[in-house]
Design a protein around this motif. Sequence first.
Motif, PDB file in Angstrom:
ATOM      1  N   GLU A  66       0.682  -1.166  -0.040  1.00  0.00           N
ATOM      2  CA  GLU A  66       0.014  -0.066   0.016  1.00  0.00           C
ATOM      3  C   GLU A  66       1.038   1.340  -0.108  1.00  0.00           C
ATOM      4  O   GLU A  66       0.314   2.111  -0.549  1.00  0.00           O
ATOM      5  CB  GLU A  66      -0.975   0.056   1.075  1.00  0.00           C
ATOM      6  CG  GLU A  66      -1.987  -0.842   1.266  1.00  0.00           C
ATOM      7  CD  GLU A  66      -1.718  -2.382   1.504  1.00  0.00           C
ATOM      8  OE1 GLU A  66      -2.453  -3.386   1.164  1.00  0.00           O
ATOM      9  OE2 GLU A  66      -0.599  -2.564   1.983  1.00  0.00           O
ATOM     10  N   GLN A  67       1.893   1.444   0.828  1.00  0.00           N
ATOM     11  CA  GLN A  67       2.844   2.516   0.644  1.00  0.00           C
ATOM     12  C   GLN A  67       3.515   2.685  -0.742  1.00  0.00           C
ATOM     13  O   GLN A  67       3.327   3.982  -1.089  1.00  0.00           O
ATOM     14  CB  GLN A  67       3.899   2.183   1.709  1.00  0.00           C
ATOM     15  CG  GLN A  67       3.697   2.121   3.071  1.00  0.00           C
ATOM     16  CD  GLN A  67       4.720   1.747   4.035  1.00  0.00           C
ATOM     17  OE1 GLN A  67       5.474   1.011   3.590  1.00  0.00           O
ATOM     18  NE2 GLN A  67       4.430   2.046   5.303  1.00  0.00           N
ATOM     19  N   ASN A  68       3.847   1.801  -1.293  1.00  0.00           N
ATOM     20  CA  ASN A  68       4.092   1.799  -2.787  1.00  0.00           C
ATOM     21  C   ASN A  68       3.134   2.267  -3.703  1.00  0.00           C
ATOM     22  O   ASN A  68       3.367   3.066  -4.656  1.00  0.00           O
ATOM     23  CB  ASN A  68       4.646   0.560  -3.437  1.00  0.00           C
ATOM     24  CG  ASN A  68       6.192   0.229  -2.692  1.00  0.00           C
ATOM     25  OD1 ASN A  68       6.987   1.022  -2.331  1.00  0.00           O
ATOM     26  ND2 ASN A  68       6.401  -1.242  -3.086  1.00  0.00           N
ATOM     27  N   LEU A  69       1.951   1.783  -3.348  1.00  0.00           N
ATOM     28  CA  LEU A  69       0.644   2.285  -4.147  1.00  0.00           C
ATOM     29  C   LEU A  69       0.576   3.745  -4.092  1.00  0.00           C
ATOM     30  O   LEU A  69       0.261   4.371  -5.217  1.00  0.00           O
ATOM     31  CB  LEU A  69      -0.629   1.624  -3.472  1.00  0.00           C
ATOM     32  CG  LEU A  69      -2.044   1.937  -4.130  1.00  0.00           C
ATOM     33  CD1 LEU A  69      -2.017   1.501  -5.504  1.00  0.00           C
ATOM     34  CD2 LEU A  69      -3.078   1.368  -3.368  1.00  0.00           C
ATOM     35  N   VAL A  70       0.747   4.151  -3.082  1.00  0.00           N
ATOM     36  CA  VAL A  70       0.563   5.985  -2.961  1.00  0.00           C
ATOM     37  C   VAL A  70       1.543   6.476  -3.641  1.00  0.00           C
ATOM     38  O   VAL A  70       1.303   7.520  -4.440  1.00  0.00           O
ATOM     39  CB  VAL A  70       0.410   6.206  -1.391  1.00  0.00           C
ATOM     40  CG1 VAL A  70       0.423   7.919  -1.282  1.00  0.00           C
ATOM     41  CG2 VAL A  70      -0.883   5.560  -0.864  1.00  0.00           C
ATOM     42  N   GLY A  71       2.895   5.925  -3.524  1.00  0.00           N
ATOM     43  CA  GLY A  71       4.064   6.534  -4.096  1.00  0.00           C
ATOM     44  C   GLY A  71       4.168   6.509  -5.469  1.00  0.00           C
ATOM     45  O   GLY A  71       4.285   7.363  -6.421  1.00  0.00           O
ATOM     46  N   ILE A  72       3.470   5.215  -6.102  1.00  0.00           N
ATOM     47  CA  ILE A  72       3.521   5.250  -7.565  1.00  0.00           C
ATOM     48  C   ILE A  72       2.365   6.035  -8.161  1.00  0.00           C
ATOM     49  O   ILE A  72       2.578   6.849  -9.234  1.00  0.00           O
ATOM     50  CB  ILE A  72       3.250   3.760  -8.157  1.00  0.00           C
ATOM     51  CG1 ILE A  72       4.348   2.874  -7.626  1.00  0.00           C
ATOM     52  CG2 ILE A  72       3.142   3.813  -9.443  1.00  0.00           C
ATOM     53  CD1 ILE A  72       4.184   1.492  -7.576  1.00  0.00           C
ATOM     54  N   ALA A  73       1.194   6.120  -7.555  1.00  0.00           N
ATOM     55  CA  ALA A  73       0.094   6.901  -7.967  1.00  0.00           C
ATOM     56  C   ALA A  73       0.564   8.374  -7.996  1.00  0.00           C
ATOM     57  O   ALA A  73       0.103   9.332  -8.844  1.00  0.00           O
ATOM     58  CB  ALA A  73      -1.000   6.798  -6.945  1.00  0.00           C
ATOM     59  N   ALA A  74       1.400   8.750  -7.006  1.00  0.00           N
ATOM     60  CA  ALA A  74       1.808  10.162  -6.738  1.00  0.00           C
ATOM     61  C   ALA A  74       2.809  10.629  -7.805  1.00  0.00           C
ATOM     62  O   ALA A  74       2.702  11.737  -8.367  1.00  0.00           O
ATOM     63  CB  ALA A  74       2.463  10.404  -5.318  1.00  0.00           C
ATOM     64  N   GLY A  75       3.778   9.443  -8.398  1.00  0.00           N
ATOM     65  CA  GLY A  75       4.501   9.758  -9.360  1.00  0.00           C
ATOM     66  C   GLY A  75       3.641   9.952 -10.700  1.00  0.00           C
ATOM     67  O   GLY A  75       4.281  10.610 -11.576  1.00  0.00           O
ATOM     68  N   LEU A  76       2.663   9.228 -10.921  1.00  0.00           N
ATOM     69  CA  LEU A  76       2.193   9.432 -12.202  1.00  0.00           C
ATOM     70  C   LEU A  76       1.268  10.806 -12.040  1.00  0.00           C
ATOM     71  O   LEU A  76       1.271  11.232 -13.075  1.00  0.00           O
ATOM     72  CB  LEU A  76       1.047   8.270 -12.000  1.00  0.00           C
ATOM     73  CG  LEU A  76       1.596   7.010 -12.349  1.00  0.00           C
ATOM     74  CD1 LEU A  76       0.523   5.973 -12.090  1.00  0.00           C
ATOM     75  CD2 LEU A  76       1.770   6.670 -14.039  1.00  0.00           C
ATOM     76  N   ALA A  77       0.807  11.105 -10.883  1.00  0.00           N
ATOM     77  CA  ALA A  77       0.079  12.532 -10.801  1.00  0.00           C
ATOM     78  C   ALA A  77       1.056  13.613 -11.234  1.00  0.00           C
ATOM     79  O   ALA A  77       0.737  14.672 -11.840  1.00  0.00           O
ATOM     80  CB  ALA A  77      -0.479  12.672  -9.527  1.00  0.00           C
ATOM     81  N   SER A  78       2.436  13.513 -10.686  1.00  0.00           N
ATOM     82  CA  SER A  78       3.128  14.395 -11.087  1.00  0.00           C
ATOM     83  C   SER A  78       3.482  14.438 -12.583  1.00  0.00           C
ATOM     84  O   SER A  78       4.233  15.460 -13.026  1.00  0.00           O
ATOM     85  CB  SER A  78       4.700  14.051 -10.328  1.00  0.00           C
ATOM     86  OG  SER A  78       5.412  13.180 -10.853  1.00  0.00           O
ATOM     87  N   GLU A  79       3.490  13.290 -13.232  1.00  0.00           N
ATOM     88  CA  GLU A  79       3.593  13.143 -14.799  1.00  0.00           C
ATOM     89  C   GLU A  79       2.477  13.729 -15.496  1.00  0.00           C
ATOM     90  O   GLU A  79       2.398  13.526 -16.720  1.00  0.00           O
ATOM     91  CB  GLU A  79       4.069  11.959 -15.249  1.00  0.00           C
ATOM     92  CG  GLU A  79       5.469  11.818 -14.522  1.00  0.00           C
ATOM     93  CD  GLU A  79       6.565  12.554 -15.118  1.00  0.00           C
ATOM     94  OE1 GLU A  79       6.384  13.015 -16.388  1.00  0.00           O
ATOM     95  OE2 GLU A  79       7.402  13.205 -14.454  1.00  0.00           O
ATOM     96  N   GLY A  80       1.600  14.101 -14.837  1.00  0.00           N
ATOM     97  CA  GLY A  80       0.113  14.640 -15.619  1.00  0.00           C
ATOM     98  C   GLY A  80      -1.016  13.553 -15.683  1.00  0.00           C
ATOM     99  O   GLY A  80      -2.021  13.960 -16.234  1.00  0.00           O
ATOM    100  N   TYR A  81      -0.699  12.384 -15.028  1.00  0.00           N
ATOM    101  CA  TYR A  81      -1.919  11.483 -15.103  1.00  0.00           C
ATOM    102  C   TYR A  81      -2.862  12.155 -13.847  1.00  0.00           C
ATOM    103  O   TYR A  81      -2.569  12.814 -12.852  1.00  0.00           O
ATOM    104  CB  TYR A  81      -1.548  10.154 -14.816  1.00  0.00           C
ATOM    105  CG  TYR A  81      -0.611   9.531 -15.909  1.00  0.00           C
ATOM    106  CD1 TYR A  81      -1.335   8.806 -17.079  1.00  0.00           C
ATOM    107  CD2 TYR A  81       0.638   9.806 -16.122  1.00  0.00           C
ATOM    108  CE1 TYR A  81      -0.553   8.478 -18.111  1.00  0.00           C
ATOM    109  CE2 TYR A  81       1.167   9.218 -17.323  1.00  0.00           C
ATOM    110  CZ  TYR A  81       0.849   8.499 -18.263  1.00  0.00           C
ATOM    111  OH  TYR A  81       1.450   8.207 -19.394  1.00  0.00           O
TER     112      TYR A  81
END
Length: 309
Positions: A66-81
Motif C-alpha cells: 500500500e505504501q508503494n501504491l501511494v508513491g507510484i500514484a503520486a509519481g503518475l500524478a506528477s507526470e500529468g496523469y
Amino acid sequence: MISFTSANLRMWSRLGPGGAMGLAAMELPALNDKTIFLSADMSSVSGLDRFKSAFPDKFINVGIAEQNLVGIAAGLASEGYSPFAVTYATFFAMRAADQIKVNMGYMKLGVKLIGNFAGFSTGILGPTHMSIEDIAVMRSIPNMTIISPADCGETVKTMLAASEMNSPVYIRLTGSTGMPVVYSEDYVFTIGKAIQLRKGLDVAIIATGSMVHHAIKAADLLDEDGISCCVVNMHTIKPLDTEAIDRVSDTRLLVSIEEHSVIGGLGGAVAEYLSGLCTGKQLLRIGVEDFYPHAGEYSYLLEECGLTA
C-alpha cells in the motif's frame, strides 16, 4: 454517458459501493484520457475487473504494497496523469499515512484514494480490516478533500466529480452489497455542499456515508413520537459545509451519525465548528465508542455499536 435512472440506481445498490465504483471507472477514460487506476491486489474484490480488461494499459496492480501504491500514484500524478488508487480504507489510513502526508498533503499531488470497505463491511475479518479511524487520520492532513457517499448512486457521482479535481481526494466507501437507496432519482451533487434530505423543527441529524439511510429511518421513527427531525447528508466531511450546519442549528438538538469512531470523525468536525462559535449548542455524537468490536457480520456490528435506526 452513465445515466442516473431509477433502474440503474437500484442495480448499483445491489452491486454495492465497490461495484458502483467499478462501473463509474469505466466512464472516466472518455472524460480524461490520462485516467489511470492502481490497486494493491484488489481488482476483483473492488469491482475493477471489467476496467482492467477494457483498459489494460490504464490499470496497474502494485501487489500487496500500500505504501508503494501511494508513491507510484503520486509519481503518475506528477507526470500529468489522473490516478485513482484503490485498497482497503484501513490500509490507506494506517499503513500508508506517511506517504499520503508527504505526497498528497505536503506536495498537493492530485491522487484520488478510494478507501474500500470502510467501517464494518469487512468486520468478519476483525479489527485489522475494520476502518473506524480513517476520517480522523485523513482530516488531520492538510489539503485533503474527504467524501463519504450516502449510497451507490452517490458513489458514482463522487467518482465523476473527483475525476475533475487535480488535488488530493479521499473517497470513503461504506456499506455493502444491497446498500439501501437514498436517492431514487437524479439530483445535483457538488463536492463540499451538503444536501438537506428532510425538514424538521426539533432535531437536526447530520449523517454521512451508510448512516444517512439509518438517519432517515430514525427520523421516521421519531416523527411517530411527535419529534420533528431534519436530516442532512454531509457527504463531504472536509471541507465541512458549515453553512449547512448554520441552516439547521436553530433546532433544539444537533446529532451527528457516522460509521466511524466518535473521536475525530464527522462528529468531531461538527463539534470543532460549533465550539468556535461559542453558542453553547448541544451536540449528540453517535458513532463507534472508544473500543474495537470483535469480528462479526456487518449487520451484527452495526447493532452492537448502536448504529441502526
